[in-house]
Design a protein around this motif. Structure first.
Motif, mmCIF file in Angstrom:
data_model
loop_
_atom_site.group_PDB
_atom_site.id
_atom_site.type_symbol
_atom_site.label_atom_id
_atom_site.label_comp_id
_atom_site.label_asym_id
_atom_site.label_seq_id
_atom_site.Cartn_x
_atom_site.Cartn_y
_atom_site.Cartn_z
ATOM 1 N N GLU A 283 0.832 -1.218 -0.081
ATOM 2 C CA GLU A 283 -0.168 0.042 -0.035
ATOM 3 C C GLU A 283 0.812 1.233 0.013
ATOM 4 O OE1 GLU A 283 -2.487 -0.286 3.253
ATOM 5 O OE2 GLU A 283 -3.874 -1.730 2.348
ATOM 6 N N THR A 284 1.857 1.071 -0.984
ATOM 7 C CA THR A 284 2.864 2.338 -0.954
ATOM 8 C C THR A 284 2.894 2.987 -2.443
ATOM 9 O OG1 THR A 284 4.374 1.065 0.330
ATOM 10 C CG2 THR A 284 5.256 3.003 -0.797
ATOM 11 N N LYS A 285 2.884 4.370 -2.256
ATOM 12 C CA LYS A 285 3.024 5.230 -3.441
ATOM 13 C C LYS A 285 4.241 5.964 -3.621
ATOM 14 C CE LYS A 285 -1.958 5.202 -4.325
ATOM 15 N NZ LYS A 285 -3.243 5.911 -4.606
ATOM 16 N N GLY A 286 4.654 6.488 -4.544
ATOM 17 C CA GLY A 286 5.980 7.156 -4.529
ATOM 18 C C GLY A 286 5.756 8.344 -5.490
ATOM 19 N N LYS A 287 6.621 9.445 -5.375
ATOM 20 C CA LYS A 287 6.694 10.616 -6.325
ATOM 21 C C LYS A 287 7.843 10.635 -7.188
ATOM 22 C CE LYS A 287 3.652 13.781 -3.749
ATOM 23 N NZ LYS A 287 3.535 15.275 -3.104
ATOM 24 N N THR A 288 8.977 9.920 -6.755
ATOM 25 C CA THR A 288 10.079 10.105 -7.430
ATOM 26 C C THR A 288 10.464 8.598 -7.993
ATOM 27 O OG1 THR A 288 11.064 11.739 -6.117
ATOM 28 C CG2 THR A 288 12.685 10.341 -7.304
ATOM 29 N N ILE A 289 10.707 8.463 -9.251
ATOM 30 C CA ILE A 289 10.960 7.446 -9.916
ATOM 31 C C ILE A 289 12.485 7.401 -10.590
ATOM 32 C CG2 ILE A 289 10.212 8.042 -12.418
ATOM 33 C CD1 ILE A 289 9.315 4.486 -10.970
ATOM 34 N N THR A 290 13.260 6.343 -10.232
ATOM 35 C CA THR A 290 14.610 6.331 -10.579
ATOM 36 C C THR A 290 14.828 5.041 -11.379
ATOM 37 O OG1 THR A 290 15.335 7.527 -8.422
ATOM 38 C CG2 THR A 290 17.138 6.316 -9.668
ATOM 39 N N LEU A 291 15.669 5.407 -12.580
ATOM 40 C CA LEU A 291 16.174 4.439 -13.300
ATOM 41 C C LEU A 291 17.617 4.104 -13.195
ATOM 42 C CD1 LEU A 291 15.917 2.516 -15.888
ATOM 43 C CD2 LEU A 291 16.429 4.451 -17.273
#
Length: 360
Positions: A283-291
């Protein structure tokens, strides 16, 4: 400077060669043998090594090729995270029977604050010994422990009498212990900082202690105050029973290097599927996506983007992954790709602490 009570009683429990020990526990034929956990292919790396393998210089993060060179009779076994988690949960139940102030660092180590404990035992040293015995009796695995007045010293101490041992640094021993401790063992001192300290003639805690707060701040910026305090035994980080997940990620190493972005997108699709499952399950959400990109020459690159809303579903974040992949030209062929989420929707709740004085 003399440390003043009240003192906390902190135990750091660290399982001995956990992944390798679990493999030997479940497969008696592997006991007493040099084993490495991880894929046995030439492109893989060692995740963990048994003590029998460590005698030959095999260690985690070492390439399989080098590991085999150092230990030709090395046996490779596959990881079994379901089993690691199962035993880890069993071990944590033992911890919770002594205190609710348990801060897991990973599947195989944790801090415990036993200043006040459920057994009413005033001796942190005895509690640590009892916990280690129970772990062995109930799981068949060995653990080591460090005991002292703060998390930093307890963690350093747990490594001193490994495997299957423990070390207590009493309050009246802390200053001398830190004075003799090599600076690369200090929390927050990595390879680069250690090299800088060596060039300055700082090799052990006593050398570090000769520097004033102003000197350390000028040399190391904000970290200077941390080094100034920690060498004097001041490290007030409390055991946090509800550690907050700061990131969710997954990565894959490939059997053959990939040069085409089209093939990379196919691999990233699979990784994104795994990320989505983990995000939804927790039940986690995030704002920063890293490749994360690791090239065939082992150089590494990360590319990140932060948006103004929380995401967890693949259809929301995968277009960003694709954008990051094409953000700039690849430097070389690629051996590993990873995706991670940061800036999660977790809220840190700090506990309120009341310190009492007890006999250590």
């Amino acid at each position: 400077m003399e440390l003043q009570p009240p003192f906390r009683k902190i135990i750091h429990v660290d399982m001995d060669a956990y992944y390798a020990s679990v493999a030997q526990l479940d497969n008696p034929e592997l006991r007493g043998k040099a084993i490495a956990v991880g894929g046995g292919g030439d492109r893989g790396v060692v995740s963990a090594a048994s003590y029998e393998a460590r005698k030959f210089g095999v260690k985690s993060a070492m390439s399989n090729v080098l590991a085999k060179q150092k230990c030709p009779h090395l046996i490779f076994v596959k990881s079994d995270f379901a089993r690691y988690k199962e035993l880890s949960a069993q071990i944590r139940e033992i911890f919770y029977s002594y205190t609710d102030l348990v801060e897991p660092l990973s599947l195989d180590e944790a801090y415990l604050d036993v200043t006040e404990n459920k057994k009413g035992n005033p001796s942190a040293n005895d509690i640590a010994r009892e916990i280690r015995q129970r772990i062995f009796d109930e799981t068949g695995l060995r653990a080591s422990a460090g005991i002292s007045i703060n998390k930093f010293i307890a963690k350093v101490a747990s490594d001193i009498n490994k495997p299957n041992g423990q070390k207590t640094v009493h309050p009246d021993e802390v200053i001398q212990f830190l004075a003799e401790l090599p600076v690369n063992k200090f929390y927050g001192v990595g390879k680069v900082t250690a090299a800088k300290m060596y060039n300055l003639g700082i090799f052990v805690g006593n050398d570090l202690k000769q520097k004033s707060l102003e000197e350390l701040t000028n040399l190391f910026g904000k970290s200077g105050k941390h080094y100034y305090n920690i060498v004097r035994g001041v490290h007030n980080s409390a055991v946090k029973p509800n550690r907050i997940r700061k990131s969710v990620g997954a990565e894959r190493t490939f059997f053959e290097n990939i040069s085409s972005e089209i093939f990379m997108l196919e691999k990233l699709e699979n990784i994104a599927d795994e990320i989505e499952k983990r995000m939804l399950k927790s039940e986690t959400k995030g704002k920063t996506i890293t490749l994360k990109i690791k090239y065939s020459d082992f150089t590494q690159q990360t590319r990140s983007k932060t948006v103004d809303h929380f995401m967890s579903k693949k259809k929301e974040f995968f277009p960003i992954v694709k954008e990051l992949l094409y953000q700039e030209k690849l430097k070389n062929s690629v051996r590993l790709l990873g995706i991670s989420f940061g800036n999660l929707n977790t809220i840190i709740k700090e506990p309120v602490w009341v310190q009492l004085k007890f006999e250590f």
